[in-house]
Design a protein around this motif. Sequence first.
Motif, PDB file in Angstrom:
ATOM      1  N   THR A 212       0.775  -1.236  -0.253  1.00 26.96           N
ATOM      2  CA  THR A 212       0.086  -0.136   0.080  1.00 26.96           C
ATOM      3  C   THR A 212       0.984   1.320  -0.093  1.00 26.96           C
ATOM      4  O   THR A 212       2.195   1.319   0.452  1.00 26.96           O
ATOM      5  CB  THR A 212      -1.015   0.057   1.145  1.00 26.96           C
ATOM      6  OG1 THR A 212      -0.166   0.030   2.539  1.00 26.96           O
ATOM      7  CG2 THR A 212      -1.972  -1.109   1.329  1.00 26.96           C
TER       8      THR A 212
ATOM      9  N   TYR B  49      -3.826  -0.296   4.373  1.00 25.08           N
ATOM     10  CA  TYR B  49      -4.500   0.953   3.741  1.00 25.08           C
ATOM     11  C   TYR B  49      -3.614   1.751   2.780  1.00 25.08           C
ATOM     12  O   TYR B  49      -2.442   1.825   3.636  1.00 25.08           O
ATOM     13  CB  TYR B  49      -5.470   1.867   4.736  1.00 25.08           C
ATOM     14  CG  TYR B  49      -6.554   0.979   5.346  1.00 25.08           C
ATOM     15  CD1 TYR B  49      -7.765   0.778   4.613  1.00 25.08           C
ATOM     16  CD2 TYR B  49      -6.340   0.188   6.754  1.00 25.08           C
ATOM     17  CE1 TYR B  49      -8.826   0.137   5.460  1.00 25.08           C
ATOM     18  CE2 TYR B  49      -7.279  -0.462   7.389  1.00 25.08           C
ATOM     19  CZ  TYR B  49      -8.475  -0.575   6.640  1.00 25.08           C
ATOM     20  OH  TYR B  49      -9.451  -1.315   7.056  1.00 25.08           O
TER      21      TYR B  49
ATOM     22  N   TYR C 109      -5.546   8.239   6.414  1.00 23.03           N
ATOM     23  CA  TYR C 109      -5.611   7.203   5.351  1.00 23.03           C
ATOM     24  C   TYR C 109      -7.194   7.158   5.333  1.00 23.03           C
ATOM     25  O   TYR C 109      -8.082   7.971   6.040  1.00 23.03           O
ATOM     26  CB  TYR C 109      -5.087   5.839   5.816  1.00 23.03           C
ATOM     27  CG  TYR C 109      -5.512   5.359   6.899  1.00 23.03           C
ATOM     28  CD1 TYR C 109      -6.743   4.316   7.197  1.00 23.03           C
ATOM     29  CD2 TYR C 109      -5.183   5.700   8.368  1.00 23.03           C
ATOM     30  CE1 TYR C 109      -7.168   3.885   8.500  1.00 23.03           C
ATOM     31  CE2 TYR C 109      -5.527   5.344   9.510  1.00 23.03           C
ATOM     32  CZ  TYR C 109      -6.612   4.402   9.723  1.00 23.03           C
ATOM     33  OH  TYR C 109      -7.170   3.824  10.712  1.00 23.03           O
TER      34      TYR C 109
ATOM     35  N   ASP D 236     -10.802   4.654   5.225  1.00 24.11           N
ATOM     36  CA  ASP D 236     -11.064   3.195   5.593  1.00 24.11           C
ATOM     37  C   ASP D 236     -12.621   3.610   5.665  1.00 24.11           C
ATOM     38  O   ASP D 236     -13.074   3.762   6.860  1.00 24.11           O
ATOM     39  CB  ASP D 236     -10.753   2.818   7.006  1.00 24.11           C
ATOM     40  CG  ASP D 236     -11.567   1.497   7.209  1.00 24.11           C
ATOM     41  OD1 ASP D 236     -12.370   0.867   6.465  1.00 24.11           O
ATOM     42  OD2 ASP D 236     -11.427   1.094   8.441  1.00 24.11           O
TER      43      ASP D 236
END
Length: 411
Positions: free
Chosen positions: A269, A291, A309, A311
């Motif tokens: 990632t 992620y 990040y 999510d």
Amino acid sequence: MAHALENNNIENKLALKNLDINTLFEEDDYRDVSLSPDGKHLALIQDQKGTPVLMIVAVDTMKAINQISFANKDSVGQYRWANNERLLVFLASKKRNQERKGYYGEIYSINIDEDEGNFIFGVRSLVCRGKIRKWTKDHDYEKHLAHPEIISMLKDDPEHIIISTSQYNDKGIWVFKLNIYEGQIETLAKIDDSKANHQTTQLDYFDESQELWFSSNTEDDDITIARYDFDDESWLYYKPKNASTSLSIISSYKDQKQLVVSDYCGNDTISICLFNPKTEQLSTLYTVDGYDTNWLYLDNKDRPFVVSYFDEYPQYKILDKKHPMAEKLSDFLEQFASYHINVSWDQTFETKALISLSSDIQPTLWYLFDGETNKLSHVAHSKKGIDTKKLHPQYSFKFNAREITPPFKDI
């Protein structure tokens, strides 16, 4: 009869719940709210019957002290704080035979308490009494036929900024130091590569080390990083090993011998990585398992305190739990759970912060946080006409899927 009445009730309830779709596409009541570097003023663009007006608000009283607008073919497009007293306005102008207003590279500079300012970039910065100044040379005129992008606001130099331009009649990218009061231009560097432009090339200037860098990604996925040698007036080129087309420069590292970049650097990632110019290697600095990282947030002393990040909705990984800005961010995340939150601190004292909140059903809200009183104050609402109760929130779910390999066919 009972069945018909029930259907009518359902239809009436649906009608009440329905939202006029035109409301979603109306101009924002407020947009582009930002805090001055010292945290003493707010600037925001208000829509006044179709005219964007740049409002200046004193934080201590929350009252407007000035409003800036333009007549005829010009209007406020975007803006930036140049320093605590001065704003740079990027004009949206309507040209002949053009249906809509657009940005044509002109920058207007004005103090927050002034009625009038002056053009510091663009052809009109060369005009005096309706005519181009007599001593304007062709190459000076051509410098202003461009769309400038700001590279650095130069925190330690309140009279200048650094910009880059791709000129209409020239190949490559120019880097200039621009005086925000008078508009004088000093040439700092040029990238002669004919493929270099603002879409393929990112430029960064680091105030503390006084270094100019660029990263470039050409059509053939050739990744290049370069540093400008001001003494030799030339670029020093590097080929980062195992770099991807996602590479983006974030800042210089604390030792000022490496760069902090965003890239994979050997992970599955996108991560926060270090680039070592001596070895041309990328190494992992911060990563979030499973992620892609979005960005690394630094305080005004370039100390990292959080990584963002995504999510399901934007998330943050706290790097230093004892950092005061990280502590407050943790409080905000708990207080505004499930919102997309962005926190911008003042750059001088780091005691005031502008918080923007939004979600799938909530247009952007802005609040001002005062660290000395530990209080939040409402600043603005981007779309006051939308009733969020009439909107349906999104939801996500996870499921297992088997991989299906399509059969190969002879052609």
